[in-house]
Scaffold this active site. Structure first.
Site, PDB file in Angstrom:
ATOM      1  N   ASN A 157     -15.114  11.669   5.284  1.00  0.00           N
ATOM      2  CA  ASN A 157     -14.799  11.540   3.859  1.00  0.00           C
ATOM      3  C   ASN A 157     -15.722  10.473   3.258  1.00  0.00           C
ATOM      4  O   ASN A 157     -15.678   9.315   3.658  1.00  0.00           O
ATOM      5  CB  ASN A 157     -13.349  11.082   3.740  1.00  0.00           C
ATOM      6  CG  ASN A 157     -12.590  11.637   2.571  1.00  0.00           C
ATOM      7  OD1 ASN A 157     -11.405  11.404   2.469  1.00  0.00           O
ATOM      8  ND2 ASN A 157     -13.219  12.367   1.685  1.00  0.00           N
TER       9      ASN A 157
ATOM     10  N   ASN B 161      -8.173   7.567   3.381  1.00  0.00           N
ATOM     11  CA  ASN B 161      -9.383   7.214   4.127  1.00  0.00           C
ATOM     12  C   ASN B 161     -10.198   6.157   3.394  1.00  0.00           C
ATOM     13  O   ASN B 161     -10.828   5.295   4.023  1.00  0.00           O
ATOM     14  CB  ASN B 161     -10.238   8.460   4.374  1.00  0.00           C
ATOM     15  CG  ASN B 161      -9.652   9.341   5.470  1.00  0.00           C
ATOM     16  OD1 ASN B 161      -8.987   8.858   6.386  1.00  0.00           O
ATOM     17  ND2 ASN B 161      -9.904  10.643   5.372  1.00  0.00           N
TER      18      ASN B 161
ATOM     19  N   GLU C 104      -9.719  18.918  -2.342  1.00  0.00           N
ATOM     20  CA  GLU C 104      -9.287  17.741  -3.095  1.00  0.00           C
ATOM     21  C   GLU C 104      -9.545  17.954  -4.581  1.00  0.00           C
ATOM     22  O   GLU C 104     -10.644  18.346  -4.973  1.00  0.00           O
ATOM     23  CB  GLU C 104     -10.018  16.491  -2.619  1.00  0.00           C
ATOM     24  CG  GLU C 104      -9.652  16.067  -1.201  1.00  0.00           C
ATOM     25  CD  GLU C 104     -10.090  14.656  -0.899  1.00  0.00           C
ATOM     26  OE1 GLU C 104      -9.716  13.741  -1.674  1.00  0.00           O
ATOM     27  OE2 GLU C 104     -10.814  14.466   0.098  1.00  0.00           O
TER      28      GLU C 104
ATOM     29  N   GLY D 174      -4.108  13.748   2.466  1.00  0.00           N
ATOM     30  CA  GLY D 174      -3.844  15.140   2.816  1.00  0.00           C
ATOM     31  C   GLY D 174      -3.315  15.279   4.227  1.00  0.00           C
ATOM     32  O   GLY D 174      -2.423  16.096   4.502  1.00  0.00           O
TER      33      GLY D 174
ATOM     34  N   CYS E 206      -6.021   6.983  -2.046  1.00  0.00           N
ATOM     35  CA  CYS E 206      -7.048   7.563  -1.175  1.00  0.00           C
ATOM     36  C   CYS E 206      -6.871   6.930   0.201  1.00  0.00           C
ATOM     37  O   CYS E 206      -7.234   5.765   0.395  1.00  0.00           O
ATOM     38  CB  CYS E 206      -8.450   7.310  -1.719  1.00  0.00           C
ATOM     39  SG  CYS E 206      -9.773   7.999  -0.697  1.00  0.00           S
TER      40      CYS E 206
ATOM     41  N   CYS F 159      -9.369  14.287   4.496  1.00  0.00           N
ATOM     42  CA  CYS F 159      -8.563  13.718   3.404  1.00  0.00           C
ATOM     43  C   CYS F 159      -7.401  12.978   4.037  1.00  0.00           C
ATOM     44  O   CYS F 159      -6.539  13.595   4.684  1.00  0.00           O
ATOM     45  CB  CYS F 159      -8.061  14.815   2.474  1.00  0.00           C
ATOM     46  SG  CYS F 159      -6.983  14.216   1.147  1.00  0.00           S
TER      47      CYS F 159
END
Length: 271
Positions: A11, A72, A206, A218, A70, A215
């Site tokens: 990512n 990561n 995304e 995710g 977010c 993600c």
């Protein structure tokens, strides 16, 4: 640390540290989109001063929208901050809430993403619905998907359970679902294949970035949605195109995301 190119399980991020600078740091959608076109990142992360955490992190998707979470990216920012200070743990404020991250080994960081938000209003959805199994379907060219689980990890996710993720047209259907009126803030779309109760293969569309190599939120949403459906245990390996992430939905309701980070070095960015 000033401005660096980093990734977390593939990512891709630009991480900019503007702590200590006077004034408010604002970016237009056009500026972020131009930067994404030039530097090919999924998210732009900006560290600002904070009175309640080691830093406040703002997050922009590649399409220029500012978002609340977010996973990561939090791990990547935390790693850079720990490298700078020698600390073993840091706290980061975000629009989605206060996050705590810690060193989990060489180039590996864990972040406590907090409890998942599971009420339909918290996702959010446009109307009341059971978020374990949404009364929802999408179809393109005769390919139909239905009944995703819905989870917010500080940002909205719809997770579909697919028999063969590798062969599935995730990009076409991800784009369709992201923009559906059921999701008033748009939605990140996960396509999860359950290998067994502790191993999940995942691809994610995304919102604002498209299909990404990984993600973090995710992965968290996929584990939570799978466990709520009786398809997985509370801890599992989540295999993404960019690498392996580990998610633990603890008994105290907090979701812990662990995985690799990579520092690709400093870059020059003209904001």
């Amino acid at each position: 640390m000033d401005t660096r190119l980093m990734n977390g399980a593939g990512n891709k991020f630009i991480l900019a540290d503007v702590r200590g600078r006077a004034g408010v740091f604002n970016l237009s959608r056009t500026t972020v989109r131009e930067l994404a076109h030039t530097h090919h990142f999924d998210q732009l992360l900006v560290l600002e001063d904070s009175d309640s955490a080691d830093a406040f992190m703002r997050i922009w998707n590649a399409d220029g929208d500012e978002v609340g979470a977010c996973g990561n990216g939090t791990r990547a920012a935390a790693w850079a901050m720990m490298q700078e200070t020698g600390a073993r743990a840091v706290s980061l404020g975000t629009v989605g809430g206060l996050l705590h991250a810690s060193d989990a080994g060489p180039l590996t960081v864990s972040v406590d993403m907090g409890p998942p938000r599971l009420d339909w209003q918290d996702i959010p959805l446009a109307r009341p619905m059971d978020t374990v199994k949404l009364d929802y379907a999408a179809e393109i060219d005769g390919i139909r998907i239905e009944a995703p689980g819905a989870v917010s990890m500080g940002n909205p996710h719809a997770v579909f359970f697919i028999r063969d993720v590798e062969a599935f047209p995730a990009a076409r259907l991800g784009r369709e679902v992201e923009l559906d009126p059921l999701f008033p803030e748009r939605v990140n779309v996960g396509f999860a294949q359950i290998h067994d109760a502790n191993h999940i293969r995942l691809r994610v569309w995304e919102r604002g970035a498209g299909i990404t190599a990984a993600c973090g939120t995710g992965a968290c949403a996929a584990l939570v949605a799978a466990h709520r459906r009786g398809l997985a245990e509370r801890r599992a390996s989540i295999m993404t195109n960019g690498g392996e992430l580990f998610v633990d939905w603890r008994e105290d309701d907090h979701v812990i995301l662990t995985g690799p980070v990579e520092d690709e070095g400093p870059i020059t960015v003209n904001f």
